[in-house]
Design a protein around this motif. Structure first.
Motif, mmCIF file in Angstrom:
data_model
loop_
_atom_site.group_PDB
_atom_site.id
_atom_site.type_symbol
_atom_site.label_atom_id
_atom_site.label_comp_id
_atom_site.label_asym_id
_atom_site.label_seq_id
_atom_site.Cartn_x
_atom_site.Cartn_y
_atom_site.Cartn_z
ATOM 1 N N LYS A 70 0.813 -1.227 0.000
ATOM 2 C CA LYS A 70 0.000 0.000 0.000
ATOM 3 C C LYS A 70 0.844 1.273 0.000
ATOM 4 O O LYS A 70 0.453 2.300 0.519
ATOM 5 C CB LYS A 70 -0.974 0.040 1.187
ATOM 6 N N LYS A 71 2.032 1.194 -0.597
ATOM 7 C CA LYS A 71 2.927 2.356 -0.692
ATOM 8 C C LYS A 71 2.201 3.501 -1.384
ATOM 9 O O LYS A 71 1.417 3.288 -2.296
ATOM 10 C CB LYS A 71 4.181 1.952 -1.464
ATOM 11 N N GLU A 72 2.446 4.741 -0.924
ATOM 12 C CA GLU A 72 1.809 5.918 -1.506
ATOM 13 C C GLU A 72 2.845 6.947 -1.925
ATOM 14 O O GLU A 72 3.885 7.095 -1.280
ATOM 15 C CB GLU A 72 0.864 6.593 -0.499
ATOM 16 N N TRP A 73 2.526 7.669 -3.012
ATOM 17 C CA TRP A 73 3.324 8.778 -3.499
ATOM 18 C C TRP A 73 2.373 9.927 -3.768
ATOM 19 O O TRP A 73 1.259 9.729 -4.248
ATOM 20 C CB TRP A 73 4.041 8.433 -4.797
ATOM 21 N N THR A 74 2.797 11.141 -3.478
ATOM 22 C CA THR A 74 1.990 12.328 -3.758
ATOM 23 C C THR A 74 2.615 13.062 -4.932
ATOM 24 O O THR A 74 3.812 13.341 -4.929
ATOM 25 C CB THR A 74 1.934 13.261 -2.528
ATOM 26 N N ILE A 75 1.790 13.366 -5.937
ATOM 27 C CA ILE A 75 2.250 14.108 -7.104
ATOM 28 C C ILE A 75 2.172 15.579 -6.754
ATOM 29 O O ILE A 75 1.122 16.078 -6.352
ATOM 30 C CB ILE A 75 1.381 13.798 -8.336
ATOM 31 N N THR A 76 3.294 16.278 -6.905
ATOM 32 C CA THR A 76 3.319 17.697 -6.586
ATOM 33 C C THR A 76 3.621 18.502 -7.840
ATOM 34 O O THR A 76 4.275 18.028 -8.764
ATOM 35 C CB THR A 76 4.351 18.010 -5.493
ATOM 36 N N LEU A 77 3.151 19.697 -7.854
ATOM 37 C CA LEU A 77 3.278 20.582 -8.997
ATOM 38 C C LEU A 77 4.675 21.160 -9.096
ATOM 39 O O LEU A 77 5.203 21.688 -8.127
ATOM 40 C CB LEU A 77 2.262 21.712 -8.866
#
Length: 82
Positions: A70-77
């Protein structure tokens, strides 16, 4: 739910019009937003556009693994990939 529907729902939650979003994006007219949200183009919006629209409305885009970890990554601008 596709990206157009997500943006439209967030706009509704925030009380934002297409005009307000266009102004925040620095667009000269509302056409750029309207075309993306009203189906004037057959393609769904690209990830960069989705992140840009949602970031302005104080949201983030998260990618979550469907595997057991359940690894998560946040896409940032505007940040370079690591």
């Amino acid at each position: 739910m596709n990206s157009k529907q997500i943006v439209a729902e967030v706009m509704e939650l925030r009380g934002w019009s297409q005009k307000k979003l266009a102004e925040k994006l620095g667009y000269a007219t509302v056409t750029g937003v309207a075309n993306r949200l009203n189906g004037k183009t057959t393609k769904d919006m690209n990830v960069a556009t989705l992140v840009e629209f949602l970031s302005l409305m104080e949201c983030e885009v998260v990618v979550r693994s469907t595997t057991k970890d359940k690894k998560e990554w946040t896409i940032t601008l505007g940040e370079d990939a690591e």
